[in-house]
Design a protein around this motif. Structure first.
Motif, short mmCIF file in Angstrom:
data_model
loop_
_atom_site.label_atom_id
_atom_site.label_comp_id
_atom_site.label_asym_id
_atom_site.label_seq_id
_atom_site.Cartn_x
_atom_site.Cartn_y
_atom_site.Cartn_z
N GLN A 1 -8.44 2.67 -8.81
CA GLN A 1 -9.18 3.69 -8.08
C GLN A 1 -8.25 4.73 -7.47
OE1 GLN A 1 -12.15 2.46 -5.29
NE2 GLN A 1 -13.36 1.36 -6.82
N TRP A 2 -7.10 4.28 -6.98
CA TRP A 2 -6.16 5.23 -6.39
C TRP A 2 -5.58 6.14 -7.46
CZ3 TRP A 2 -5.23 7.93 -2.53
CH2 TRP A 2 -3.98 8.49 -2.27
N ARG A 3 -5.27 5.59 -8.63
CA ARG A 3 -4.75 6.42 -9.71
C ARG A 3 -5.75 7.49 -10.12
NH1 ARG A 3 -2.06 1.67 -13.52
NH2 ARG A 3 0.03 1.71 -12.58
N VAL A 4 -7.02 7.12 -10.21
CA VAL A 4 -8.06 8.08 -10.59
C VAL A 4 -8.21 9.15 -9.51
CG1 VAL A 4 -10.53 8.35 -11.01
CG2 VAL A 4 -9.29 6.48 -12.09
N LEU B 1 0.83 -1.21 0.00
CA LEU B 1 0.00 0.00 0.00
C LEU B 1 0.86 1.26 0.00
CD1 LEU B 1 -2.83 -0.97 2.51
CD2 LEU B 1 -3.08 -0.57 0.06
N GLN B 2 1.92 1.25 0.79
CA GLN B 2 2.79 2.41 0.83
C GLN B 2 3.41 2.67 -0.55
OE1 GLN B 2 6.15 2.15 3.48
NE2 GLN B 2 6.97 4.13 2.86
N ALA B 3 3.86 1.61 -1.20
CA ALA B 3 4.48 1.76 -2.52
C ALA B 3 3.47 2.27 -3.55
CB ALA B 3 5.07 0.43 -2.97
N VAL B 4 2.25 1.74 -3.52
CA VAL B 4 1.22 2.17 -4.48
C VAL B 4 0.83 3.62 -4.21
CG1 VAL B 4 -1.18 1.82 -5.20
CG2 VAL B 4 0.33 -0.15 -4.91
N HIS B 5 0.69 3.99 -2.95
CA HIS B 5 0.33 5.37 -2.61
C HIS B 5 1.44 6.34 -3.01
CE1 HIS B 5 -2.56 3.78 0.72
NE2 HIS B 5 -3.07 3.69 -0.48
N ASP B 6 2.68 5.94 -2.80
CA ASP B 6 3.82 6.80 -3.13
C ASP B 6 4.07 6.90 -4.62
OD1 ASP B 6 4.82 8.02 -0.85
OD2 ASP B 6 6.02 6.30 -0.26
N ARG B 7 3.90 5.76 -5.32
CA ARG B 7 4.27 5.71 -6.74
C ARG B 7 3.13 5.10 -7.57
NH1 ARG B 7 8.26 2.90 -4.14
NH2 ARG B 7 7.90 1.05 -5.42
N PRO B 8 2.01 5.81 -7.68
CA PRO B 8 0.88 5.24 -8.43
C PRO B 8 1.18 5.05 -9.91
CG PRO B 8 0.50 7.55 -7.89
CD PRO B 8 1.71 7.14 -7.13
N GLY B 9 2.18 5.77 -10.43
CA GLY B 9 2.50 5.66 -11.85
C GLY B 9 3.40 4.51 -12.22
N ASP B 10 3.87 3.76 -11.23
CA ASP B 10 4.69 2.58 -11.54
C ASP B 10 3.87 1.55 -12.32
OD1 ASP B 10 6.72 3.79 -10.18
OD2 ASP B 10 7.13 2.12 -8.83
N PRO B 11 4.52 0.70 -13.09
CA PRO B 11 3.79 -0.33 -13.87
C PRO B 11 3.34 -1.48 -12.96
CG PRO B 11 6.14 -0.56 -14.23
CD PRO B 11 5.97 0.69 -13.40
N TRP B 12 2.36 -1.22 -12.11
CA TRP B 12 1.92 -2.23 -11.15
C TRP B 12 1.19 -3.37 -11.84
CZ3 TRP B 12 4.32 -1.98 -6.86
CH2 TRP B 12 4.69 -0.75 -6.30
N THR B 13 1.59 -4.57 -11.48
CA THR B 13 0.90 -5.79 -11.89
C THR B 13 0.69 -6.63 -10.63
OG1 THR B 13 2.97 -7.02 -12.25
CG2 THR B 13 2.05 -5.79 -14.14
N MET B 14 -0.14 -7.64 -10.76
CA MET B 14 -0.36 -8.53 -9.62
C MET B 14 0.94 -9.18 -9.18
SD MET B 14 -2.84 -9.67 -7.64
CE MET B 14 -4.36 -9.67 -8.57
N GLN B 15 1.76 -9.57 -10.15
CA GLN B 15 3.02 -10.22 -9.83
C GLN B 15 3.98 -9.25 -9.13
OE1 GLN B 15 3.90 -13.60 -10.18
NE2 GLN B 15 5.49 -12.82 -8.82
N ALA B 16 4.01 -8.01 -9.59
CA ALA B 16 4.91 -7.02 -8.98
C ALA B 16 4.53 -6.76 -7.53
CB ALA B 16 4.87 -5.72 -9.78
N MET B 17 3.23 -6.63 -7.26
CA MET B 17 2.79 -6.39 -5.88
C MET B 17 3.01 -7.62 -5.00
SD MET B 17 -0.62 -3.99 -6.25
CE MET B 17 -1.39 -4.91 -7.59
N ALA B 18 2.75 -8.81 -5.54
CA ALA B 18 2.96 -10.04 -4.77
C ALA B 18 4.44 -10.22 -4.44
CB ALA B 18 2.42 -11.23 -5.55
N SER B 19 5.31 -9.90 -5.39
CA SER B 19 6.75 -10.02 -5.14
C SER B 19 7.20 -9.05 -4.07
CB SER B 19 7.53 -9.77 -6.44
OG SER B 19 7.21 -10.74 -7.42
N LEU B 20 6.66 -7.83 -4.10
CA LEU B 20 7.00 -6.84 -3.08
C LEU B 20 6.55 -7.30 -1.70
CD1 LEU B 20 8.17 -4.02 -2.53
CD2 LEU B 20 5.88 -3.09 -2.95
#
Length: 314
Positions: A246-249, A201-220
């Motif tokens: 939703q967070w990006r919007v 959550l911290q990473a998504v909130h800080d960097r919403p423009g990163d190329p987030w995928t399910m695999q990237a978040m699971a690895s983190l």
């Protein structure tokens, strides 16, 4: 909103710092806290409102009163320095305490606006009503509330602006107090107790423009995709990729208030290569076109604000 991790007095313990994920969310959010009334009231009934489309709060300065609402199991007695918050605008009533010694109650009333057309994760996580007791709060909270109460009767230049800024800070402290004291957490506050999900959550909130995928978040989170997806949905009540969208919007809506940023530039910052695709997604999620956000703000006569740039990946 941001609270620096400092002590108000050497004898008073420092309030614990906000969880980084919550801090990052608040820094990127469009949350407006405004003081609307400074009331001196007497009698048996103070406040009775229908459900509002914004939150409300009351800070007791002098005297006592009871708060009554269908959202509460029983009436709550409020003492000087107590803050009661109705984040969703539930109907409630403030009335004189039956055994109150002071015939007059003084209070500060205000509004909470989650200025977003999407479901704000913080608003979703907060209950219908919560109270911060002055006797249980830390010294910083008590000092800020006392400063607000003292300022209501002072002829200080820029008093309304100062009251709004203090109220904004006080509400941040109230959120922190609620997150620490209450066991009946839900949504975001429950997720903050899970170290792995909190990290994502911290990473998504800080960097919403990163190329987030399910695999990237699971690895983190150091979890398998299936285990991560299940745990995230259990805590946040929505799938991970839906939360990212939703967070990006929500962040895009804040950035749209800066007219120096084009829609194409905002789309690129948030990880979308196609402006047209971003426009379609924004309207699907928020129910409104990006252009109408800017037009509504301009018609309201609100001065454009400069938005902080999004953080890029390290």
């Amino acid at each position: 909103m941001y609270i620096e991790h400092v002590c108000s007095f050497a004898s008073d313990p420092c309030p614990p710092r906000l969880e980084p994920a919550l801090e990052a969310l608040l820094n990127q959010s469009m949350l407006r806290v405004e003081v609307m009334d400074e009331l001196w009231q007497c009698g048996s009934r103070f406040f009775d409102e229908p459900r509002l489309n914004y939150g409300v709060f009351h800070l007791i300065g002098v005297g006592q009163c009871e708060v009554v609402s269908d959202a509460l199991g029983e009436p709550l007695l409020l003492e000087p320095g107590d803050l009661v918050v109705f984040p969703h605008g539930d109907a409630h009533r403030l009335r004189a305490a039956p055994t109150g010694d002071a015939p007059i109650t003084r209070m500060i009333c205000g509004e909470l606006h989650f200025s977003s057309h999407t479901q704000h994760p913080l608003k979703h996580a907060l209950p219908a009503c919560f109270v911060v007791r002055a006797t249980q709060a830390n010294g910083l909270f008590r000092n800020l509330s006392a400063m607000m109460i003292g300022m209501t009767g002072a002829g200080v230049p820029g008093r309304q602006v100062l009251l709004n800024k203090l109220a904004d800070t006080l509400f941040t402290l109230a959120i922190c107090d609620y997150a620490q004291r209450h066991a009946d957490r839900r949504g975001l506050f429950t997720a903050l107790t899970d170290v792995r999900i909190c990290k994502v959550l911290q990473a998504v909130h800080d960097r919403p423009g990163d190329p987030w995928t399910m695999q990237a978040m699971a690895s983190l989170a150091c979890m398998s995709r299936s285990a991560f997806a299940e745990r995230f949905a259990q805590l946040m009540k929505m799938p991970p990729m839906q939360y990212v969208t939703q967070w990006r919007v929500s962040v895009a809506e804040r950035l749209l208030h800066d007219r120096q940023l084009s829609v194409a530039a905002i789309a690129e910052q948030l990880g979308y290569r196609s402006e047209a695709a971003f426009r379609r997604l924004f309207k699907r999620v928020s129910g409104i076109c990006p252009g109408r956000i800017r037009a509504a703000r301009q018609q309201a006569g609100i001065r454009p604000e400069r938005c902080l740039p999004l953080r890029s990946a390290a």
